[in-house]
Design a protein around this motif. Structure first.
Motif, short mmCIF file in Angstrom:
data_model
loop_
_atom_site.label_atom_id
_atom_site.label_comp_id
_atom_site.label_asym_id
_atom_site.label_seq_id
_atom_site.Cartn_x
_atom_site.Cartn_y
_atom_site.Cartn_z
N ALA A 99 0.83 -1.20 0.00
CA ALA A 99 0.00 0.00 0.00
C ALA A 99 0.87 1.25 0.00
O ALA A 99 2.01 1.24 0.44
CB ALA A 99 -0.92 0.01 1.22
N VAL A 100 0.28 2.32 -0.51
CA VAL A 100 0.91 3.64 -0.48
C VAL A 100 -0.04 4.61 0.21
O VAL A 100 -1.24 4.64 -0.09
CB VAL A 100 1.22 4.14 -1.92
N MET A 101 0.49 5.37 1.14
CA MET A 101 -0.28 6.41 1.82
C MET A 101 0.25 7.78 1.41
O MET A 101 1.46 7.98 1.30
CB MET A 101 -0.15 6.28 3.34
N TYR A 102 -0.69 8.69 1.21
CA TYR A 102 -0.33 10.08 0.94
C TYR A 102 -0.96 10.89 2.08
O TYR A 102 -2.14 10.75 2.36
CB TYR A 102 -0.89 10.53 -0.40
N MET A 103 -0.17 11.72 2.75
CA MET A 103 -0.73 12.46 3.88
C MET A 103 -0.13 13.86 3.95
O MET A 103 0.90 14.15 3.35
CB MET A 103 -0.48 11.72 5.19
N ASP A 104 -0.83 14.73 4.67
CA ASP A 104 -0.31 16.07 4.91
C ASP A 104 -0.80 16.58 6.24
O ASP A 104 -1.69 16.00 6.86
CB ASP A 104 -0.71 17.03 3.78
N MET A 105 -0.17 17.64 6.71
CA MET A 105 -0.70 18.35 7.86
C MET A 105 -1.67 19.39 7.32
O MET A 105 -1.65 19.73 6.14
CB MET A 105 0.44 19.03 8.63
N ASP A 106 -2.52 19.89 8.21
CA ASP A 106 -3.45 20.94 7.82
C ASP A 106 -2.65 22.13 7.29
O ASP A 106 -1.92 22.78 8.02
CB ASP A 106 -4.28 21.36 9.04
N MET A 107 -2.78 22.42 6.00
CA MET A 107 -1.95 23.44 5.37
C MET A 107 -2.17 24.82 5.99
O MET A 107 -1.21 25.55 6.26
CB MET A 107 -2.26 23.52 3.87
N ASP A 108 -3.42 25.20 6.25
CA ASP A 108 -3.68 26.50 6.84
C ASP A 108 -3.10 26.58 8.24
O ASP A 108 -2.51 27.58 8.64
CB ASP A 108 -5.19 26.78 6.87
N ASN A 109 -3.26 25.50 8.99
CA ASN A 109 -2.74 25.44 10.35
C ASN A 109 -1.22 25.58 10.35
O ASN A 109 -0.64 26.34 11.12
CB ASN A 109 -3.16 24.12 11.01
N PHE A 110 -0.58 24.84 9.47
CA PHE A 110 0.88 24.87 9.39
C PHE A 110 1.35 26.25 8.95
O PHE A 110 2.36 26.77 9.47
CB PHE A 110 1.35 23.80 8.41
N LYS A 111 0.66 26.86 8.00
CA LYS A 111 1.03 28.20 7.53
C LYS A 111 0.88 29.23 8.66
O LYS A 111 1.74 30.11 8.82
CB LYS A 111 0.17 28.60 6.34
N ASP A 112 -0.17 29.09 9.45
CA ASP A 112 -0.38 30.00 10.56
C ASP A 112 0.75 29.90 11.58
O ASP A 112 1.20 30.91 12.15
CB ASP A 112 -1.72 29.71 11.25
N ILE A 113 1.21 28.67 11.82
CA ILE A 113 2.31 28.47 12.78
C ILE A 113 3.57 29.17 12.29
O ILE A 113 4.26 29.86 13.04
CB ILE A 113 2.56 26.96 12.99
N ASN A 114 3.87 29.00 11.00
CA ASN A 114 5.05 29.66 10.43
C ASN A 114 4.92 31.17 10.50
O ASN A 114 5.89 31.88 10.82
CB ASN A 114 5.25 29.22 8.97
N ASP A 115 3.73 31.67 10.19
CA ASP A 115 3.53 33.12 10.13
C ASP A 115 3.53 33.77 11.52
O ASP A 115 4.04 34.89 11.68
CB ASP A 115 2.21 33.45 9.43
N THR A 116 2.94 33.10 12.51
CA THR A 116 2.79 33.71 13.83
C THR A 116 3.92 33.37 14.80
O THR A 116 4.31 34.21 15.61
CB THR A 116 1.45 33.29 14.47
N LEU A 117 4.43 32.14 14.71
CA LEU A 117 5.46 31.71 15.66
C LEU A 117 6.86 31.66 15.06
O LEU A 117 7.84 31.51 15.79
CB LEU A 117 5.11 30.32 16.22
N GLY A 118 6.94 31.76 13.74
CA GLY A 118 8.26 31.76 13.10
C GLY A 118 8.60 30.42 12.47
O GLY A 118 8.07 29.37 12.86
N HIS A 119 9.49 30.47 11.51
CA HIS A 119 9.85 29.25 10.78
C HIS A 119 10.65 28.26 11.63
O HIS A 119 10.63 27.06 11.37
CB HIS A 119 10.64 29.62 9.52
N ASP A 120 11.35 28.76 12.66
CA ASP A 120 12.08 27.84 13.53
C ASP A 120 11.12 26.90 14.24
O ASP A 120 11.39 25.70 14.37
CB ASP A 120 12.90 28.63 14.55
N VAL A 121 10.00 27.44 14.70
CA VAL A 121 8.99 26.60 15.36
C VAL A 121 8.35 25.67 14.34
O VAL A 121 8.11 24.49 14.62
CB VAL A 121 7.92 27.48 16.04
N GLY A 122 8.11 26.18 13.13
CA GLY A 122 7.55 25.34 12.07
C GLY A 122 8.47 24.19 11.72
O GLY A 122 8.02 23.05 11.51
N ASP A 123 9.78 24.48 11.66
CA ASP A 123 10.75 23.42 11.36
C ASP A 123 10.80 22.37 12.47
O ASP A 123 10.86 21.17 12.20
CB ASP A 123 12.15 24.03 11.18
N GLU A 124 10.74 22.83 13.71
CA GLU A 124 10.75 21.91 14.84
C GLU A 124 9.50 21.03 14.83
O GLU A 124 9.55 19.84 15.14
CB GLU A 124 10.85 22.67 16.15
#
Length: 206
Positions: free
Chosen positions: A74-99
């Protein structure tokens, strides 16, 4: 330690072989550099996960083995909530997003078998290869285990928050027999999972 050697045969005046003259040099540092370059070519720089290129190679090899030994996979394709992830990068910074991406990767890997491959396709998109499964139920249990693990909050320094994820699943040979088919149908199943509400999984339906 690695050495590079060049051997030259030495003959006497009658043309009879006498011995070899071997000149060698230590090339350990060069070999380590080559191995590092190879690793960088096949792995994601941030998470250390296999990248798109390595995933496709492993998928191609797994299809060959599944065909030869009549296995299911089997193959799975998955993602995190794109809007949620973008908000984290925008509000908390890319370092937090990377972590977050690094912790996300480790948490998913803890839900998988040693033989499975978890890869980052880019951004917040990931794929999972399950090369040898007994049946679809085994794969669905893994998907449920992944989503359950992602319900736990993320604690990054002073921040604590939750994200959602969706998973699309395609099975070999039921849904496709080539790597392109399996990737395409898993992606379609992911889209259906998002349409039906985030934080769930869907299998591909013909």
């Amino acid at each position: 330690m690695w050495f590079e050697a060049k051997a030259t045969p030495v003959f006497d005046e009658e043309g009879d072989f006498k011995h070899f003259l071997v000149v060698s040099r230590e090339i350990t540092e060069r070999k380590m550099y080559e191995e590092k370059l190879t690793h960088m070519a096949y792995h994601d720089a941030l998470t250390g996960l296999p990248n798109r290129r390595l995933f496709k190679e492993r998928l191609k090899q797994s299809i060959k083995e599944a065909e030869r030994y009549r296995r299911k996979m089997a193959v799975m394709y998955m993602d995190m909530d794109m809007d949620n992830f973008k908000d984290i990068n925008d509000t908390l910074g890319h370092d937090v997003g990377d972590e977050l991406l690094e912790q996300f990767s480790k948490r998913i890997q803890s839900c998988l078998r040693e033989s499975d491959t978890f890869a980052r396709q880019g951004g917040d998109e990931f794929t999972i290869l399950l090369p040898n499964i007994q049946g679809e139920e085994e794969d669905l249990q893994i998907a449920e285990r992944i989503l359950t693990s992602l319900q736990e909050p993320w604690n990054l320094g002073e921040y604590s928050f939750q994200t959602t994820s969706s998973i699309g699943i395609a099975f070999y040979p039921k849904d496709g027999i080539t790597k392109n088919e399996l990737m395409k149908y898993a992606d379609i199943a992911l889209y259906e999972a998002k349409k039906n509400g985030r934080n769930n999984f869907k299998t591909y339906k013909l």
